[in-house]
Write a protein that holds these residues in place. Structure first.
Motif, PDB file in Angstrom:
ATOM      1  N   THR A  81       2.291 -17.426   8.137  1.00  0.00           N
ATOM      2  CA  THR A  81       2.321 -15.972   8.190  1.00  0.00           C
ATOM      3  C   THR A  81       2.885 -15.379   6.908  1.00  0.00           C
ATOM      4  N   GLY A  82       2.332 -14.224   6.494  1.00  0.00           N
ATOM      5  CA  GLY A  82       2.823 -13.534   5.315  1.00  0.00           C
ATOM      6  C   GLY A  82       1.846 -12.469   4.846  1.00  0.00           C
ATOM      7  N   PRO A  83       2.298 -11.530   4.015  1.00  0.00           N
ATOM      8  CA  PRO A  83       1.437 -10.434   3.537  1.00  0.00           C
ATOM      9  C   PRO A  83       0.783 -10.739   2.191  1.00  0.00           C
ATOM     10  N   VAL A  84      -0.384 -10.148   1.968  1.00  0.00           N
ATOM     11  CA  VAL A  84      -1.083 -10.233   0.681  1.00  0.00           C
ATOM     12  C   VAL A  84      -1.641  -8.857   0.346  1.00  0.00           C
ATOM     13  N   ILE A  85      -2.008  -8.685  -0.925  1.00  0.00           N
ATOM     14  CA  ILE A  85      -2.726  -7.488  -1.350  1.00  0.00           C
ATOM     15  C   ILE A  85      -4.113  -7.906  -1.798  1.00  0.00           C
ATOM     16  N   MET A  86      -5.126  -7.301  -1.180  1.00  0.00           N
ATOM     17  CA  MET A  86      -6.520  -7.493  -1.595  1.00  0.00           C
ATOM     18  C   MET A  86      -7.049  -6.148  -2.064  1.00  0.00           C
ATOM     19  N   GLY A  87      -7.424  -6.086  -3.340  1.00  0.00           N
ATOM     20  CA  GLY A  87      -7.882  -4.815  -3.883  1.00  0.00           C
ATOM     21  C   GLY A  87      -6.780  -3.784  -3.822  1.00  0.00           C
ATOM     22  N   SER A  88      -7.030  -2.692  -3.114  1.00  0.00           N
ATOM     23  CA  SER A  88      -6.036  -1.620  -3.019  1.00  0.00           C
ATOM     24  C   SER A  88      -5.326  -1.589  -1.673  1.00  0.00           C
ATOM     25  N   ALA A  89      -5.507  -2.630  -0.841  1.00  0.00           N
ATOM     26  CA  ALA A  89      -4.949  -2.606   0.510  1.00  0.00           C
ATOM     27  C   ALA A  89      -4.005  -3.771   0.743  1.00  0.00           C
ATOM     28  N   LEU A  90      -2.994  -3.516   1.580  1.00  0.00           N
ATOM     29  CA  LEU A  90      -2.059  -4.543   2.031  1.00  0.00           C
ATOM     30  C   LEU A  90      -2.551  -5.113   3.355  1.00  0.00           C
ATOM     31  N   TYR A  91      -2.451  -6.441   3.500  1.00  0.00           N
ATOM     32  CA  TYR A  91      -2.884  -7.122   4.722  1.00  0.00           C
ATOM     33  C   TYR A  91      -1.784  -8.063   5.206  1.00  0.00           C
ATOM     34  N   ASP A  92      -1.639  -8.151   6.512  1.00  0.00           N
ATOM     35  CA  ASP A  92      -0.783  -9.164   7.126  1.00  0.00           C
ATOM     36  C   ASP A  92      -1.645 -10.343   7.555  1.00  0.00           C
ATOM     37  N   THR A  93      -1.189 -11.560   7.231  1.00  0.00           N
ATOM     38  CA  THR A  93      -1.931 -12.779   7.522  1.00  0.00           C
ATOM     39  C   THR A  93      -1.196 -13.607   8.559  1.00  0.00           C
ATOM     40  N   SER A  94      -1.932 -14.168   9.504  1.00  0.00           N
ATOM     41  CA  SER A  94      -1.350 -15.137  10.428  1.00  0.00           C
ATOM     42  C   SER A  94      -2.457 -16.046  10.942  1.00  0.00           C
ATOM     43  N   TYR A  95      -2.130 -17.325  11.094  1.00  0.00           N
ATOM     44  CA  TYR A  95      -3.101 -18.277  11.640  1.00  0.00           C
ATOM     45  C   TYR A  95      -2.393 -19.565  12.050  1.00  0.00           C
ATOM     46  N   LEU A  96      -3.097 -20.362  12.829  1.00  0.00           N
ATOM     47  CA  LEU A  96      -2.624 -21.678  13.261  1.00  0.00           C
ATOM     48  C   LEU A  96      -3.499 -22.768  12.673  1.00  0.00           C
ATOM     49  N   THR A  97      -2.901 -23.936  12.430  1.00  0.00           N
ATOM     50  CA  THR A  97      -3.645 -25.143  12.083  1.00  0.00           C
ATOM     51  C   THR A  97      -2.997 -26.313  12.818  1.00  0.00           C
TER      52      THR A  97
ATOM     53  N   GLY B 292     -11.790 -19.499  -3.881  1.00  0.00           N
ATOM     54  CA  GLY B 292     -12.599 -19.474  -2.672  1.00  0.00           C
ATOM     55  C   GLY B 292     -11.878 -18.967  -1.440  1.00  0.00           C
ATOM     56  N   GLY B 293     -10.649 -18.452  -1.614  1.00  0.00           N
ATOM     57  CA  GLY B 293      -9.912 -17.876  -0.487  1.00  0.00           C
ATOM     58  C   GLY B 293      -9.182 -18.880   0.367  1.00  0.00           C
ATOM     59  N   ASP B 294      -9.025 -20.132  -0.112  1.00  0.00           N
ATOM     60  CA  ASP B 294      -8.297 -21.154   0.640  1.00  0.00           C
ATOM     61  C   ASP B 294      -6.799 -21.047   0.358  1.00  0.00           C
TER      62      ASP B 294
ATOM     63  N   TYR C 240      -9.290 -16.022   3.242  1.00  0.00           N
ATOM     64  CA  TYR C 240      -9.618 -14.717   2.691  1.00  0.00           C
ATOM     65  C   TYR C 240     -11.020 -14.748   2.079  1.00  0.00           C
ATOM     66  N   PRO C 241     -11.626 -13.580   1.874  1.00  0.00           N
ATOM     67  CA  PRO C 241     -12.901 -13.528   1.137  1.00  0.00           C
ATOM     68  C   PRO C 241     -12.713 -14.056  -0.285  1.00  0.00           C
ATOM     69  N   ASP C 242     -13.755 -14.654  -0.828  1.00  0.00           N
ATOM     70  CA  ASP C 242     -13.679 -15.242  -2.170  1.00  0.00           C
ATOM     71  C   ASP C 242     -13.242 -14.214  -3.207  1.00  0.00           C
ATOM     72  N   GLY C 243     -12.238 -14.577  -3.987  1.00  0.00           N
ATOM     73  CA  GLY C 243     -11.832 -13.790  -5.131  1.00  0.00           C
ATOM     74  C   GLY C 243     -11.202 -12.444  -4.848  1.00  0.00           C
ATOM     75  N   GLN C 244     -10.752 -12.208  -3.634  1.00  0.00           N
ATOM     76  CA  GLN C 244     -10.261 -10.872  -3.285  1.00  0.00           C
ATOM     77  C   GLN C 244      -8.740 -10.719  -3.362  1.00  0.00           C
ATOM     78  N   VAL C 245      -7.995 -11.795  -3.161  1.00  0.00           N
ATOM     79  CA  VAL C 245      -6.528 -11.681  -3.125  1.00  0.00           C
ATOM     80  C   VAL C 245      -5.986 -11.485  -4.532  1.00  0.00           C
ATOM     81  N   ARG C 246      -5.174 -10.459  -4.677  1.00  0.00           N
ATOM     82  CA  ARG C 246      -4.594 -10.120  -5.978  1.00  0.00           C
ATOM     83  C   ARG C 246      -3.131 -10.516  -6.066  1.00  0.00           C
ATOM     84  N   LEU C 247      -2.384 -10.349  -4.973  1.00  0.00           N
ATOM     85  CA  LEU C 247      -0.970 -10.702  -4.916  1.00  0.00           C
ATOM     86  C   LEU C 247      -0.654 -11.301  -3.548  1.00  0.00           C
TER      87      LEU C 247
END
Length: 382
Positions: free
Chosen positions: A171-187, A122-124, A147-154
Motif C-alpha cells: 500500500t502507498g500513494p503515487v502521482i500519475m500525471g496531474s493526479a494523486l492515487y492511492d494504491t493497494s493490492y495483495l500477492t 511497464g508499470g510493474d 499501473y498503466p505503462d509509463g504513467q507514474v511520475r512520483l
C-alpha cells in the motif's frame, strides 16, 4: 483496562512467550498437550478497508489452506523449543533481511540492508535489496501491471507485509500525471499474482509537485500517517492522512517555503513529534530539515547543512534504518548507478558519512521509492 483482541481459538495454549519485533511483538504460544509451539507476529495496524480495519494479531507462519479463516488446526508448526536468539531477532518476512538492530547498536560497522522499490516503464513493482557491502541480496518483480505503462511520475514509500488471510499486502500513494492515487493490492508471500488491486484516484492538481513521501509511525495506541509534497515553487506541504469508515482523508496541516533548490529528498527520522528529511541541492550541498509536527500552519522547520558540495549528482535518495543511524542510497539516473553510504546520527556538519561504494544493481527504472515492511523499525537517523 482489558481489551479483547480475539473471540476464540486461543484456549489451547498453556504458555505464552513474547519478544519485541519492530513496532510490535513476536508471540510464541505453547500447547503442552502436544508439545508444539506456534509463532505469531502481532502489531497495531490501521488502514483502509481493502485489507485491515482493526487491531490485529498476524500469524507469522501458516499453511496455504484455511481459506482465509483464522483457524488453529492448520497453522505451520514449530518444535516446542525455540532458540532465544530467534525470538530476539524477530521474524523476517519473505526472506528480506530488514535492519533490526538493538537499541544500543551504533551505526559504525553495523550490518544492515536497504530495500529499494521502483516502478518500471511497464508499470510493474520491482524490489531490490542491498547489504552494506553493496552486494545485491534480492532482485525481483513483486507485482506486474500495477499501473498503466509509463504513467507514474512520483511514488511515496510503499509499505508491505504479511496479512491475516495469507500472502502480502502492499500500500502507498503515487502521482500519475496531474493526479494523486492511492494504491493497494495483495500477492502471495514474496510477490506474484496480484489480487484485490485498487488504484484509487484521490484528486487532481498534483502536476505542480516534484517530490512525494509518506511517514507512518505506529505506536501502542495509534498510527500516524503524514504526507509531504514539494511544490515546484519550493514550498514543502504537509498533510495528515486519517481514515473515516476506512476511507483516507487528507488535510493540509502546514507548509514551509525556501526549498526551491532541493533536487532529491528522503526521510531519515520519524517519531511521534517530528520527521526529518535529508536533502540534496542542485548546488551540491547536503542538508537536513527537521520538521516538528506541532507549531501551527507555518512549519517551524530547522534546516542544517551537512556537507557543502559534491552531492548534486543524485536525482533520488532512499534511506533505511541502520543501527542508530541510516543506510543511504544515492541514485544517479544519468548513469543508472547507485551508491551506498553509512550515515551517523544527523548533527549538522559533524554528521559522519562513510562511503560504502557502488551498489551491485541497476537503477534505470523511471521512479524509485523505499519498500518498508509493516514490522520494520522506524527511521531513526536524527
Amino acid at each position: 483496562m482489558v481489551t479483547r483482541v480475539r473471540m476464540s481459538t486461543w484456549q489451547v495454549f498453556e504458555t505464552l512467550v513474547a519478544a519485541p519485533c519492530g513496532t510490535g511483538t513476536v508471540v510464541l504460544g505453547i500447547d503442552r498437550d502436544t508439545g508444539n509451539g506456534y509463532l505469531y507476529s502481532a502489531w497495531l495496524f490501521r488502514a483502509g478497508p481493502n485489507f485491515f480495519g482493526h487491531d490485529r494479531i498476524q500469524p507469522a507462519v501458516r499453511s496455504e489452506n484455511a481459506g482465509g479463516r483464522n483457524t488453529m488446526g492448520k497453522w505451520a508448526k514449530y518444535s516446542g523449543v525455540v532458540a532465544a536468539g530467534a525470538l530476539g531477532l524477530g521474524v523476517l518476512t519473505s526472506g528480506l533481511a530488514a535492519a533490526q538492530p538493538t537499541g544500543g547498536a551504533s551505526t559504525a560497522g553495523a550490518t544492515c540492508s536497504i530495500t529499494v522499490g521502483s516502478v518500471t516503464a511497464g508499470g510493474d513493482h520491482r524490489l531490490q535489496t542491498f547489504a552494506t557491502d553493496g552486494a545485491k541480496v534480492v532482485d525481483k518483480i513483486v507485482a506486474k501491471d500495477i499501473y498503466p505503462d509509463g504513467q507514474v511520475r512520483l511514488s511515496a514509500t510503499m509499505r508491505f507485509g504479511a496479512t491475516e488471510v495469507g500472502g502480502d499486502a502492499h500500500t502507498g500513494p503515487v502521482i500519475m500525471g496531474s493526479a494523486l492515487y492511492d494504491t493497494s493490492y495483495l500477492t502471495p508471500a514474496g510477490g506474484g499474482t496480484v489480487s484485490q488491486k485498487q488504484v484509487t484516484r484521490v484528486g487532481g492538481g498534483w502536476d505542480v509537485y516534484r517530490s512525494l513521501d509518506r511517514s507512518t509511525v505506529v505506536t501502542a495506541t495509534a498510527q500516524r500517517d503524514t504526507e509531504y509534497s514539494l511544490h515546484n515553487d519550493g514550498t514543502l506541504y504537509r498533510r495528515s492522512v486519517t481514515y473515516t469508515d476506512g476511507v483516507p482523508v487528507r488535510k493540509v496541516t502546514g507548509w514551509q517555503s525556501g526549498y526551491k533548490g532541493v533536487k532529491a529528498m528522503t526521510l531519515i527520522s520519524q517519531t511521534a513529534t517530528y520527521d526529518t528529511f535529508l536533502m540534496t541541492l542542485t548546488s551540491g550541498k547536503l542538508y537536513t530539515a527537521h520538521l516538528p509536527l506541532a507549531g501551527g500552519q507555518i512549519i517551524p522547520g530547522v534546516v542544517k547543512q551537512v556537507r557543502s558540495s559534491t552531492w548534486q549528482g543524485f536525482e533520488s535518495l532512499i534511506a533505511a534504518p541502520c543501527g542508530t543511524g541510516t543506510l543511504l542510497l544515492g541514485i544517479d539516473k544519468d548513469s543508472g548507478s547507485g551508491y551506498l553510504y553509512r550515515v551517523g546520527k544527523a548533527n549538522g556538519t559533524a554528521t559522519s558519512i562513510e562511503s560504502l561504494g557502488k551498489a551491485a544493481g541497476t537503477f534505470n527504472d523511471p521512479v524509485h521509492f523505499y519498500w518498508k515492511n509493516f514490522a520494520e523499525q522506524n527511521l531513526n537517523g536524527e
